[in-house]
Design a protein around this motif. Sequence first.
Motif, mmCIF file in Angstrom:
data_model
loop_
_atom_site.group_PDB
_atom_site.id
_atom_site.type_symbol
_atom_site.label_atom_id
_atom_site.label_comp_id
_atom_site.label_asym_id
_atom_site.label_seq_id
_atom_site.Cartn_x
_atom_site.Cartn_y
_atom_site.Cartn_z
ATOM 1 N N GLY A 139 0.800 -1.212 0.000
ATOM 2 C CA GLY A 139 0.000 0.000 0.000
ATOM 3 C C GLY A 139 0.832 1.261 0.000
ATOM 4 N N ARG A 140 2.021 1.200 -0.634
ATOM 5 C CA ARG A 140 2.914 2.357 -0.641
ATOM 6 C C ARG A 140 3.950 2.201 -1.748
ATOM 7 N N GLN A 141 4.644 3.301 -2.046
ATOM 8 C CA GLN A 141 5.778 3.274 -2.968
ATOM 9 C C GLN A 141 6.943 2.519 -2.343
ATOM 10 N N ILE A 142 7.750 1.907 -3.192
ATOM 11 C CA ILE A 142 9.051 1.421 -2.767
ATOM 12 C C ILE A 142 10.105 2.067 -3.661
ATOM 13 N N ALA A 143 11.341 2.052 -3.194
ATOM 14 C CA ALA A 143 12.460 2.573 -3.977
ATOM 15 C C ALA A 143 13.293 1.407 -4.483
ATOM 16 N N ILE A 144 13.780 1.501 -5.716
ATOM 17 C CA ILE A 144 14.571 0.447 -6.333
ATOM 18 C C ILE A 144 16.020 0.919 -6.456
ATOM 19 N N GLU A 145 16.953 0.062 -5.993
ATOM 20 C CA GLU A 145 18.373 0.421 -5.944
ATOM 21 C C GLU A 145 19.120 -0.054 -7.183
ATOM 22 N N ASN A 146 19.967 0.814 -7.719
ATOM 23 C CA ASN A 146 20.864 0.431 -8.809
ATOM 24 C C ASN A 146 21.874 -0.604 -8.319
ATOM 25 N N PRO A 147 22.169 -1.624 -9.112
ATOM 26 C CA PRO A 147 23.032 -2.715 -8.636
ATOM 27 C C PRO A 147 24.524 -2.430 -8.786
ATOM 28 N N SER A 148 25.325 -3.278 -8.118
ATOM 29 C CA SER A 148 26.767 -3.351 -8.380
ATOM 30 C C SER A 148 27.000 -4.382 -9.475
ATOM 31 N N HIS A 149 27.995 -4.130 -10.334
ATOM 32 C CA HIS A 149 28.299 -5.047 -11.433
ATOM 33 C C HIS A 149 29.735 -5.526 -11.354
ATOM 34 N N TYR A 150 29.932 -6.793 -11.703
ATOM 35 C CA TYR A 150 31.256 -7.404 -11.628
ATOM 36 C C TYR A 150 31.723 -7.973 -12.966
ATOM 37 N N LEU A 151 30.848 -8.059 -13.950
ATOM 38 C CA LEU A 151 31.231 -8.570 -15.266
ATOM 39 C C LEU A 151 30.274 -8.029 -16.311
ATOM 40 N N GLN A 152 30.732 -8.045 -17.540
ATOM 41 C CA GLN A 152 29.895 -7.630 -18.664
ATOM 42 C C GLN A 152 28.920 -8.756 -18.993
ATOM 43 N N MET A 153 27.641 -8.458 -19.006
ATOM 44 C CA MET A 153 26.626 -9.465 -19.305
ATOM 45 C C MET A 153 26.036 -9.196 -20.682
ATOM 46 N N PRO A 154 25.949 -10.208 -21.532
ATOM 47 C CA PRO A 154 25.344 -10.012 -22.860
ATOM 48 C C PRO A 154 23.825 -9.960 -22.758
ATOM 49 N N GLY A 155 23.199 -9.476 -23.802
ATOM 50 C CA GLY A 155 21.744 -9.525 -23.896
ATOM 51 C C GLY A 155 21.017 -8.275 -23.459
ATOM 52 N N HIS A 156 21.746 -7.208 -23.097
ATOM 53 C CA HIS A 156 21.071 -5.974 -22.681
ATOM 54 C C HIS A 156 20.424 -5.288 -23.884
ATOM 55 N N GLU A 157 19.177 -4.904 -23.722
ATOM 56 C CA GLU A 157 18.470 -4.104 -24.718
ATOM 57 C C GLU A 157 18.267 -2.669 -24.239
ATOM 58 N N TRP A 158 18.486 -2.452 -22.949
ATOM 59 C CA TRP A 158 18.273 -1.139 -22.344
ATOM 60 C C TRP A 158 19.550 -0.708 -21.607
ATOM 61 N N ASP A 159 19.878 0.555 -21.728
ATOM 62 C CA ASP A 159 20.853 1.198 -20.868
ATOM 63 C C ASP A 159 20.319 1.168 -19.430
ATOM 64 N N GLU A 160 21.203 1.018 -18.442
ATOM 65 C CA GLU A 160 20.738 0.870 -17.059
ATOM 66 C C GLU A 160 19.924 2.077 -16.575
ATOM 67 N N ILE A 161 20.389 3.277 -16.858
ATOM 68 C CA ILE A 161 19.660 4.465 -16.410
ATOM 69 C C ILE A 161 18.305 4.551 -17.094
ATOM 70 N N GLN A 162 18.246 4.253 -18.383
ATOM 71 C CA GLN A 162 16.954 4.248 -19.077
ATOM 72 C C GLN A 162 16.023 3.185 -18.492
ATOM 73 N N PHE A 163 16.585 2.028 -18.140
ATOM 74 C CA PHE A 163 15.798 0.937 -17.565
ATOM 75 C C PHE A 163 15.194 1.361 -16.226
ATOM 76 N N LEU A 164 16.016 1.927 -15.354
ATOM 77 C CA LEU A 164 15.528 2.373 -14.045
ATOM 78 C C LEU A 164 14.494 3.492 -14.198
ATOM 79 N N THR A 165 14.759 4.421 -15.091
ATOM 80 C CA THR A 165 13.828 5.531 -15.312
ATOM 81 C C THR A 165 12.480 5.016 -15.795
ATOM 82 N N GLU A 166 12.501 4.058 -16.718
ATOM 83 C CA GLU A 166 11.255 3.515 -17.241
ATOM 84 C C GLU A 166 10.498 2.729 -16.171
#
Length: 295
Positions: A139-166
């Motif tokens: 019954g309320r908003q939650i906040a979503i945290e940007n992750p830490s990254h340790y390796l390059q992962m294939p298959g991204h279709e979205w930039d991280e900032i665009q993904f979080l914004t959307e």
Amino acid sequence: MSALLSCGLGLKPQHYHPALQAAEASCASHDGLWFEVHAENYMVEGGPRLAWLHAIREHRPVSLHGVSLSLAADAPPDPAHLQRLASLDRRIEPALVSEHLAWSSFDGLHFPDLLPFPRSTAALRRIADNIDRAQTALGRQIAIENPSHYLQMPGHEWDEIQFLTELARRTGCTLLLDINNVHVSSRNLGFDADAYLARFPAWFVSEVHLAGHSADAVLGRSLLIDSHDAPIAPEVWRLYRNFIAAAGAKPTLIERDGNLPEFDALMAERGLAQDVLAAANGADAIPAARKASRT
């Protein structure tokens, strides 16, 4: 920035007594003090840990930071887990509730890690649906945290900032910006942390995290680990100062999960962050060296 929240501390059982004393203090150096806990450690019906949290909550705002909703999993959040989290939310009435952009469960198995995923459009739809389920249950908003990254992962279709914004646009959630995660990821993946933060949608940010990191035991500083077991690094402080100067003051948390120092050492780090927030507010900052000792 909220009138009630300036800079807070992660609350650990080893610090319950001095944290309660700080919570009860009414001096200027403690203005805006708040505490954050990992929600899963308090999703119980009773016991001393919950009693301590209630005692501190009587005097200061509290935030719930989740680590196991597994919002990026290929299945909805566990209904029983959501029910227990909602019960804790009603008990504590937290100022903020947050979770990670990651997954940690699959087919009934639970992993002690916050795991990455390809930022596909299918993942965006799935995670948005899971955030909606969580926000409806609470019954309320939650906040979503940007992750830490340790390796390059294939298959991204979205930039991280665009993904979080959307995600924020589609669900009405807010964002938790972890500055240390940005620094660690930028070093590990080779991107520009300053450019990342310049693009980050500050208008969606409801909380900022600051923490320390460590070098990998084998690879050294070519791989940084978001370990939360060291003081905040100078480069993370620099990124934080620049972000707050541009975005304005945001409720900020000092995270420390390992190699815990004395409580006063964390209050000293809090004092440094308070100075940054005070400068952003156009107020006269209390010198950080005095903040940790004035009561």
